[in-house]
Structure formats: structure tokens, C-alpha cells
Design a protein around this motif. Structure first.
Motif, PDB file in Angstrom:
ATOM      1  N   THR A   1       0.833  -1.194   0.000  1.00 56.04           N
ATOM      2  CA  THR A   1       0.000   0.000   0.000  1.00 56.04           C
ATOM      3  C   THR A   1       0.869   1.247   0.000  1.00 56.04           C
ATOM      4  OG1 THR A   1      -1.655  -1.184   1.291  1.00 56.04           O
ATOM      5  CG2 THR A   1      -1.824   1.209   1.264  1.00 56.04           C
ATOM      6  N   LEU A   2       0.474   2.232  -0.771  1.00 56.71           N
ATOM      7  CA  LEU A   2       1.149   3.528  -0.694  1.00 56.71           C
ATOM      8  C   LEU A   2       0.838   4.152   0.652  1.00 56.71           C
ATOM      9  CD1 LEU A   2       0.440   5.072  -4.200  1.00 56.71           C
ATOM     10  CD2 LEU A   2       2.529   3.978  -3.394  1.00 56.71           C
ATOM     11  N   THR A   3       1.785   4.872   1.197  1.00 50.76           N
ATOM     12  CA  THR A   3       1.556   5.548   2.466  1.00 50.76           C
ATOM     13  C   THR A   3       0.900   6.889   2.202  1.00 50.76           C
ATOM     14  OG1 THR A   3       3.794   6.417   2.386  1.00 50.76           O
ATOM     15  CG2 THR A   3       3.450   4.427   3.676  1.00 50.76           C
ATOM     16  N   ILE A   4      -0.367   6.954   2.543  1.00 44.57           N
ATOM     17  CA  ILE A   4      -1.121   8.190   2.356  1.00 44.57           C
ATOM     18  C   ILE A   4      -1.618   8.588   3.739  1.00 44.57           C
ATOM     19  CG2 ILE A   4      -3.149   9.227   1.264  1.00 44.57           C
ATOM     20  CD1 ILE A   4      -2.758   7.162  -1.002  1.00 44.57           C
ATOM     21  N   PRO A   5      -1.256   9.696   4.408  1.00 49.17           N
ATOM     22  CA  PRO A   5      -0.476  10.765   3.791  1.00 49.17           C
ATOM     23  C   PRO A   5       0.967  10.334   3.584  1.00 49.17           C
ATOM     24  CG  PRO A   5      -0.798  11.245   6.105  1.00 49.17           C
ATOM     25  CD  PRO A   5      -1.552   9.975   5.817  1.00 49.17           C
ATOM     26  N   GLY A   6       1.624  11.037   2.759  1.00 47.17           N
ATOM     27  CA  GLY A   6       2.990  10.719   2.369  1.00 47.17           C
ATOM     28  C   GLY A   6       3.072  10.717   0.863  1.00 47.17           C
ATOM     29  N   HIS A   7       2.165   9.978   0.231  1.00 43.02           N
ATOM     30  CA  HIS A   7       2.057  10.001  -1.224  1.00 43.02           C
ATOM     31  C   HIS A   7       0.796  10.779  -1.599  1.00 43.02           C
ATOM     32  CE1 HIS A   7       4.832   6.548  -0.977  1.00 43.02           C
ATOM     33  NE2 HIS A   7       5.310   7.106  -2.072  1.00 43.02           N
ATOM     34  N   VAL A   8       0.887  11.523  -2.676  1.00 46.79           N
ATOM     35  CA  VAL A   8      -0.248  12.295  -3.175  1.00 46.79           C
ATOM     36  C   VAL A   8      -0.607  11.766  -4.550  1.00 46.79           C
ATOM     37  CG1 VAL A   8      -1.016  14.589  -3.890  1.00 46.79           C
ATOM     38  CG2 VAL A   8       0.469  14.343  -1.895  1.00 46.79           C
ATOM     39  N   VAL A   9      -1.882  11.428  -4.734  1.00 46.44           N
ATOM     40  CA  VAL A   9      -2.359  11.034  -6.054  1.00 46.44           C
ATOM     41  C   VAL A   9      -2.661  12.329  -6.797  1.00 46.44           C
ATOM     42  CG1 VAL A   9      -4.095   9.759  -7.352  1.00 46.44           C
ATOM     43  CG2 VAL A   9      -3.286   8.891  -5.140  1.00 46.44           C
ATOM     44  N   VAL A  10      -1.763  12.688  -7.695  1.00 45.60           N
ATOM     45  CA  VAL A  10      -1.896  13.930  -8.457  1.00 45.60           C
ATOM     46  C   VAL A  10      -2.958  13.769  -9.521  1.00 45.60           C
ATOM     47  CG1 VAL A  10      -0.646  15.569  -9.936  1.00 45.60           C
ATOM     48  CG2 VAL A  10       0.521  14.498  -7.989  1.00 45.60           C
ATOM     49  N   SER A  11      -3.006  12.587 -10.156  1.00 45.93           N
ATOM     50  CA  SER A  11      -3.962  12.308 -11.226  1.00 45.93           C
ATOM     51  C   SER A  11      -4.237  10.814 -11.282  1.00 45.93           C
ATOM     52  CB  SER A  11      -3.384  12.787 -12.562  1.00 45.93           C
ATOM     53  OG  SER A  11      -4.193  12.388 -13.641  1.00 45.93           O
ATOM     54  N   THR A  12      -5.462  10.431 -11.633  1.00 48.17           N
ATOM     55  CA  THR A  12      -5.777   9.016 -11.812  1.00 48.17           C
ATOM     56  C   THR A  12      -5.867   8.640 -13.292  1.00 48.17           C
ATOM     57  OG1 THR A  12      -8.154   9.438 -11.607  1.00 48.17           O
ATOM     58  CG2 THR A  12      -6.961   8.799  -9.606  1.00 48.17           C
ATOM     59  N   ALA A  13      -5.863   9.621 -14.175  1.00 45.38           N
ATOM     60  CA  ALA A  13      -5.914   9.344 -15.624  1.00 45.38           C
ATOM     61  C   ALA A  13      -5.183  10.445 -16.371  1.00 45.38           C
ATOM     62  CB  ALA A  13      -7.360   9.244 -16.096  1.00 45.38           C
ATOM     63  N   PRO A  14      -3.934  10.259 -16.746  1.00 41.93           N
ATOM     64  CA  PRO A  14      -3.088   9.113 -16.433  1.00 41.93           C
ATOM     65  C   PRO A  14      -2.615   9.167 -14.973  1.00 41.93           C
ATOM     66  CG  PRO A  14      -1.806  10.736 -17.638  1.00 41.93           C
ATOM     67  CD  PRO A  14      -3.220  11.260 -17.569  1.00 41.93           C
ATOM     68  N   VAL A  15      -2.277   7.997 -14.454  1.00 46.33           N
ATOM     69  CA  VAL A  15      -1.883   7.907 -13.050  1.00 46.33           C
ATOM     70  C   VAL A  15      -0.559   8.632 -12.822  1.00 46.33           C
ATOM     71  CG1 VAL A  15      -1.318   6.356 -11.149  1.00 46.33           C
ATOM     72  CG2 VAL A  15      -3.092   5.706 -12.787  1.00 46.33           C
TER      73      VAL A  15
END
Length: 92
Positions: free
Chosen positions: A53-67
Motif C-alpha cells: 500500500t502507498l503511504t497516504i499521507p505521504g504520497h499524493v495522487v496527483v492524477s488518476t488518468a493518467p496515473v
């Protein structure tokens, strides 16, 4: 020498899988994202399919398309390290 399949330890329940080359991003209904990859673990010599699992908070999903995920992603089991940007995995 046996030709056994690599064990797949990916947790079930993801609703979307995106192929980024060396890794896949697995998207779960609760917003969790896991990075699925072939994991060569030096500590026990095993090779398996693993999706930490990504550590969220810690990683930010900037976009899901494209990832696109920031900052870089590191698997603590095998040392896989890279950036997932514009849907493409880039090793560090």
C-alpha cells in the motif's frame, strides 16, 4: 528444478488495475492504491507478486488518468524505487 508459479500475494478487492510497464497500480473502492510488482526479496530469497500500500499521507495522487503519484515510490521488501508519472513507471 521445479517450474512453480510465483506466489501472488496481492490482496483481493481492487476495482481497477492500470499497467505501467514494470508495475501496476491497483485501485480499491476505499481510495487505497497499491503498487503491484514482481518482488525479489533479498532477505529470504523469495520472488513473489506483491502489492504494498502507498503511504497516504505521504504520497499524493496527483492524477488518476493518467496515473501520477508523488513523491517517488519505494518497496521496502525488494528496493524497487521509481516515479509513477503520466501513467509511466520510471526507475530511480
Amino acid at each position: 528444478m521445479s517450474n512453480q508459479a510465483i506466489p501472488d500475494l496481492t490482496p483481493p478487492g481492487f476495482t481497477r488495475s492500470v499497467d505501467h510497464g514494470r508495475v501496476h497500480s491497483l485501485h480499491y473502492p476505499d481510495g487505497t492504491i497499491r503498487i503491484r510488482h514482481e518482488c525479489h526479496r533479498p532477505r529470504d530469497g523469495r520472488t513473489l507478486i506483491h502489492a504494498p500500500t502507498l503511504t497516504i499521507p505521504g504520497h499524493v495522487v496527483v492524477s488518476t488518468a493518467p496515473v501520477t503519484i508523488s513523491p517517488s515510490i519505494l518497496c521496502e521488501d525488494c528496493g524497487l524505487h521509481g516515479f509513477l508519472s503520466d501513467g509511466i513507471w520510471r526507475d530511480c
